[in-house]
Each structure stands twice: as C-alpha cells, then as structure tokens.
Design an enzyme around this catalytic site. Structure first.
Site, short mmCIF file in Angstrom:
data_model
loop_
_atom_site.label_atom_id
_atom_site.label_comp_id
_atom_site.label_asym_id
_atom_site.label_seq_id
_atom_site.Cartn_x
_atom_site.Cartn_y
_atom_site.Cartn_z
N SER A 40 -37.95 -151.07 25.40
CA SER A 40 -38.70 -152.26 25.02
C SER A 40 -40.10 -152.19 25.65
CB SER A 40 -37.94 -153.52 25.42
OG SER A 40 -38.49 -154.67 24.83
N ASP A 74 -33.39 -154.29 14.50
CA ASP A 74 -34.01 -154.91 15.68
C ASP A 74 -34.91 -156.05 15.22
OD1 ASP A 74 -35.33 -155.55 18.04
OD2 ASP A 74 -35.48 -153.47 18.69
N HIS A 92 -31.81 -154.94 19.08
CA HIS A 92 -32.63 -154.48 20.21
C HIS A 92 -31.80 -153.84 21.32
CE1 HIS A 92 -36.45 -154.19 22.20
NE2 HIS A 92 -36.07 -154.93 23.22
#
Length: 703
Positions: free
Chosen positions: A575, A650, A682
């Site tokens: 991320s 995601d 995610h």
C-alpha cells in the site's frame, strides 16, 4: 550518533520456514470477544457459539447466556450485543462484507428471560442494527434507507425512503467516509431513545469507478461504485434529526459550505445533539451543538497551519454533567488532553509534556484513563490522572506495549501486553492497577520460541545527513557471525502517523528470511507517528519526498555496517509501503538491488480525497506535490529487480495504479515481475499466502 547493537553468535538448532508461520505455529493465544456487563463486575466472551458470563473478581464462569447449538433454530453467529438492560441480545449472522468495515447481515433477537429467538426483520439483509437506549427498538439500514423495528409491537417503521445505490445513502457512510473516517454507522440514538440523528449522503455528483469482477463466470461483471479521487467532488452530506413520537424530521444547520466533512455525530449525556465539522483541507475542526429546531452553535474551534490530526470517536468526550468535555489536541506540538466547558471554553490541560497521548480509554468521575508514549515512542503504557492534571499515575509495570479492555466504570481492566521478547500476555487487574490473575501467558509459545532460538528484534538509532535521528530495528540470523557479510531485506510502511518500529512482539513472513541468513531491518522515517507534530507533519504537501530520502539513507547506513553486504540490500512495502518501495528502487537505484511493491499507490492523483488531501492538499493547488514524488515519473531509472503484485478487486488502492506503473516500465523497456490476483481486495484474502511464498522466492533469487 548511532546506537550499536549487540553482536553475538548463537548455536544452531532446528530451523523453521514460512510454512510454520502460515500454519499458525507462532500465532499467540489471546482472550477475545470480551464484553463488560453493565455492573462492571462481570464480562462475557464468545466461545464456539456460546456466550459465556464470567466474574472479574473470581474468574469463574457463572453462566451460559446463550448457546447457539441448543437454540431453535440453531444459529451460527459471529458477533453479539446486549440491550442496555441486558434482557435481549442482538446476534449477527450470515455476514457478507462490502468494504473494509461495512457488511450486510441477518440479525436475530434472543430474549433471555423467555428464551425466545426470532429474526429482527423478514424484509431482507440489514446493516448496523443498533438497540435503542431502553432496548425496546432496533434501528438499522436496508438498501440505503433507515428503519426502526418496534420489538414489543413487532412493527417496522421506515424513516427514509429516498435511498438508492450510487445516489443517496441514509444512515451509513459513503465509501470514502467509511475508509478514511473509520466508521460504518452514520446514525445515533438520543439518550432517551425518542430521536435518531442520521447523515444523508448525496453521491450524485461523485464520479464512479468501475471494477471488473470475474468469479469464474463466462462474462465478467462490472462493479461500479462512487469513489472521489483527490481534487474531485465529494458527496454532499446533510444531518437530520428524526423524532419518533411526532414523526417530525428536522434538518440540522451544518453551515452554508457543502464542500466539507461531518465525520461524527453524537449526543451529549444531557440530550443535546453534537457533531464534528471539518473543512475540505481538514485544517479547521469544529464541534457544534444543535437544538430541536436545527439551529447550531460552535463550542470548540481548532485551526492548524497544516492539518488537524485525524479525528475519531475519542477526539471529543462529553462528561456526565453535560457541561464539560475533554478534547484530544496537538496544539502544543504533542497530542494531549484538554478540559473544556461548553460555555466556559478551555478550562485546563489534563496532560502535558513532550510525548503523545495515544488514546483516551475512559473518564470515571474525576479520573481520566489513557494510553501514552511517555516512556518511549516505541512503547505504550496505561496512566490515570485527575481532570485538573494532578495525581498522574502509571498503572502498567512492564516495558513494552499495552492495550487495555476496561470494565464498565473502570473497576477492572484486562491488559494485553507484549514486547520484542514476550508474546501476548493477558492479565486481569483492578482499576488501580493491582493484578488479579493471568488469563493467558502463552507459555507453550514461549517454549517453542526458545526451542527454535528465534532471533529477537534489536533496536538501533542513527542520524541522517540532515541531523534527524531515526528509530529502527533489525533481526539477525541466530547463528550470526560478525565476520560474515549478510544481505539486508528492509521492510517498511512509512505512511503518515504510522509506526512499524515498536516494542511489541510480532512474527511475519519476513522472519522466514532470517532463517535463510538474511538480516531483516525496518526504519521509521520522517512522517511516522508518536514523536510529536513536527516530526510527523514535515511531509505535508510533499508525500513521499522525505520518506524516500530517509529509507535511502537508512539503506546507506546499514551498508556501512561491517557485517552487511552493501551490494545486496532490498526493500518491501504494501500500500503506502508499496509506493515507497517503488520510489526507493527508482530514486535509490544505486543502493537497492531489488524491491517488492504490493498494492502500491503510484500517483496520489489516483487516491481518495480525504486521505490524500489532508496530507498533500488539493492537486489543483499543489501539482508538484503530487507529481514530483510519483514513481510513475521515474520508471526510466529502474536498475534492480522489481516485483509488483495487485488484486483486481482492490476497492481501496485501485489496480489502475499498478497498470499505470507497468505502462511506464514497458515504455522504458524495463524488466519486472508481476502477480495479478483476480477479484482479490487490498488485503489479498485467501491469496495472501501464495503471494508471500512468491515474495520469499523472489528475495532468495534476487538478493
């Protein structure tokens, strides 16, 4: 100045790999699902479909409150909540996740005195079912509209009727509020149960994002949802108060500006409606009170040259007298607690010093209970202090990280403690800190760790070329030989306010690399948390600049250590950490030999409004802050080995980020490896282990 780590060789014994980590061999036991009962002397836990009642004082199980296997019909439930009189239980079944916090469910009601069990509603799945304060009603959301079920009369009342997917939402937040303000219920009962305040989200002007969903079907389906990207239009949010007795709805005055945020609604103990208000840039925070006609007044106003730190439920806590409240603010440069009066304004600071309050846990009478990083930014301890700031006392005794689950009235608390050498230890204490008993000490796990001689994290600090001291840890192979040269694998997240270097126990996939004679290291650079406002906010309007510089300097520093092979340093992140891993191997192409970027942001222009704009401003006003630190712009610099992974489902960091990065890498004829996980979100879901195993292989082949 550098803090040296201890150099010592350890004997060889049996080794472990990722398979043991995956199977949960090192997963610590805990005591979970604890609910304090209203008397503050008992608590309940969820154990294999049973709700069990225990005494805090004796630790004895006193009752089986509900047994799903003996119920008619038999249920499989995952969560439960008591009514305030503890005569009814709301059971959550058939959960279907939507986004990070939200889900639909089929709720059931269990009446303890009669043993009766029935569905809450036959009208379809619900969201966020919530008892009224007297337990006679339950409010919930279905299909973006708010309903109230009368439990005694068996009737169901529809409060709103204009809810529509991707258009209007009543009583639950839109995607960006849920993700970034971390809540999934946008309605609140008044203390007397006669009114419900709720937020209405008009998403009509928010642009849509399309995701292909595959799921083994012949033709993919397109899932379309509203996702406001930085600089784009947000939902228009309105606040309403509905009176159940008069069937009257009042719109509460939230001001003339519609391009703003209403991140919390709440009621004071005296029955006044309150709400938070933030401007679009999130550098002006207010708390307002509303009357029965919808008129409002401001009782708290805070401004910041950069931004007001992310607000949550504990930012403002009203005291039972209805006249005072405690605010969490970093106006001194560190996060602290302040006592305010609704009419009097600021009364006095409750805490002060060059350290951060991490969380406010409760206020009982004049006693305030909070967690802080006073002993060290790497640790957390429980303290109590009087509202006037006197008689501060530390209630926890070990050196490490505590989290706390208090009973009602803080008569008791359950402590969850760990440090780098101690996996989760769960103990019960009286409210003054005196120990009562140990609930879980993970003795078997500690024996296993000793048997395998699992290496511990060792903390270090170093000073950058700009004179900034950074905290880090490293894990060295157990048979470490200071005469050898080891490759270093750096792991990091680096996002604003985050912390990876902390005195707590953990074991991740990277620990398997230590067994393969890699040193694993982590450094928290500028922008990370719990070292005061200036350290955290120096990255404002230039996300990725200082963070990348610090990781590159950390790698250079590690490369100077006599036992490190400076030609074999790699970096990993997920991320925000993926964004950083890309920037590091591109801007630090003479330092990093390889990088792994999972679900990376590759341009902050692709990410959402609330998160991005609080730290980077609007792209219309700060284009260089968005573009100068985007790895997309530096694809031509790639020299080392790169692995990118992303899930097509995601909803948070869209795979668009990776596709745009790939386009630039291909344009510059740069080689890379890529894993795409169909329909995974995610966190990668069930594919996570597959990815971690591929990451280990990639490191071994390229570092």
């Amino acid at each position: 100045m550098t803090t040296a780590v201890c150099l010592h060789a350890q004997p060889s014994g049996p080794r472990f790999g990722y398979d043991e980590i995956r199977r949960g061999v090192f997963a610590p036991k805990s005591v979970s699902g604890v609910r304090s009962m209203r008397d503050g002397e008992h608590y309940t836990t969820l154990d294999e479909g049973r709700i069990l009642k225990f005494s805090y004082r004796t630790g004895e199980q006193e009752a089986v409150v509900f047994d799903a296997s003996a119920a008619e019909p038999s249920l499989r439930f995952t969560n439960y909540v008591f009514s305030s009189d503890e005569r009814r239980i709301l059971l959550t079944t058939d959960v279907k996740p939507i986004y990070r916090h939200s889900f639909t469910a089929d709720y059931w009601l269990y009446d303890i005195p009669s043993g009766g069990l029935r569905r809450l509603s036959e009208g379809g799945p619900q969201q966020e079912a919530s008892f009224s304060p007297d337990g006679s009603r339950v409010a919930f959301v279905r299909d973006n509209d708010l309903f109230v079920a009368d439990l005694d009369g068996g009737t169901e009342r529809r409060i709103t009727s204009d809810g529509k997917f991707n258009s209007v939402i009543n009583g639950i937040p839109d995607w960006v509020y849920e993700e970034e303000f971390s809540f999934s219920k946008a309605f609140e009962w008044s203390p007397d149960g006669t009114k419900i305040a709720y937020l209405r989200f008009d998403e009509s002007r928010v642009r849509e994002y399309d995701m292909n969903t595959f799921r083994g079907e012949l033709y993919p389906q397109v899932y379309t949802f509203k996702y406001p990207k930085a600089g784009e239009a947000n939902s228009v949010v309105e606040l309403y108060c509905y009176d159940l007795s008069s069937d009257r709805r009042v719109r509460v005055d939230t001001g003339t500006e519609t391009d703003q945020y209403i991140p919390r609604i709440l009621w004071t103990p005296s029955g006044e409606l309150a709400f938070y208000r933030l401007n679009r840039l999130q550098n002006h925070f207010e708390v307002l009170l509303g009357d029965e006609q919808g008129n409002t007044r401001t009782i708290y106003d805070e401004r910041n040259d950069r931004y007001v730190e992310r607000v949550d439920d504990a930012t403002v806590t009203f005291l039972p007298d209805g006249e005072r409240f405690v605010v969490r603010s970093e106006k001194s440069g560190f996060m602290h607690l302040y006592l305010y009066g609704i009419d009097a304004g600021e009364i006095a600071p409750v805490t002060s010093g060059e350290w951060d309050v991490v969380s406010l846990l409760g206020i009982e009478g004049d006693d305030v209970y909070y967690l802080s990083a006073e002993e060290s930014p790497l640790r957390r301890d429980l303290y109590t202090v009087k509202l006037d700031g006197r008689k501060k006392r530390r209630l926890t005794g070990g050196d490490g990280t505590y989290s706390i689950a208090p009973s009602r009235g803080f008569r008791y608390f359950i402590s969850y403690f760990s440090n780098v050498s101690t996996p989760n230890r769960v103990t019960l204490h009286r409210g003054d800190g005196r120990p009562v008993r140990t609930l879980e000490d993970n003795a078997a796990l500690r024996d296993k760790l000793a048997e395998l001689e699992v290496p511990l994290k060792e903390f270090f600090t170093f000073e950058t070329s700009e004179g900034v001291t950074l905290n880090g840890y490293m894990i060295r192979p157990r048979d470490f030989d200071p005469a050898k040269k080891y490759p270093v694998f750096m792991t990091q997240y680096s996002g604003p306010g985050s912390q990876q270097v902390a005195d707590r126990w953990s074991m991740g996939w990277e620990d398997a690399l230590v067994q393969e004679d890699y040193i694993v290291a982590c450094v928290d650079g500028r922008g990370t948390g719990f070292r005061g406002e200036e350290f955290r906010k120096c990255t404002y309007r230039q996300l990725g600049r200082y963070e990348t510089e610090d990781q590159i300097e950390a790698a250079r520093y590690l490369g100077t250590l006599p036992y490190v092979d400076a030609e074999r340093i790699g970096i990993y992140g997920w991320s925000y950490g993926g964004f950083m891993a890309l920037n590091c191997i591109l801007k630090g192409n003479d330092v990093f030999r390889m990088a792994i970027a999972v679900a990376p942001v590759t341009s902050w222009r692709f990410y959402d409004t609330i998160y991005t704009e609080i730290y980077n401003g609007l792209p219309q006003d700060n284009p260089s802050g968005y573009d100068d630190n985007s790895p997309i712009r530096f694809a031509d610099r790639l020299k080392g080995k790169l692995l990118i992974a992303h899930g097509t489902g995601d909803d948070n960091v869209h795979i668009q980020n990776t596709y745009e990065m790939v386009e630039q890498l291909v344009r510059h004829d740069k080689p890379f490896e890529m894993y795409v996980y169909p329909d995974k979100n995610h966190g990668m879901g069930a594919s996570r282990h597959h990815l971690m195993e591929r990451c280990i292989r990639f490191v071994k082949e390229n570092l």
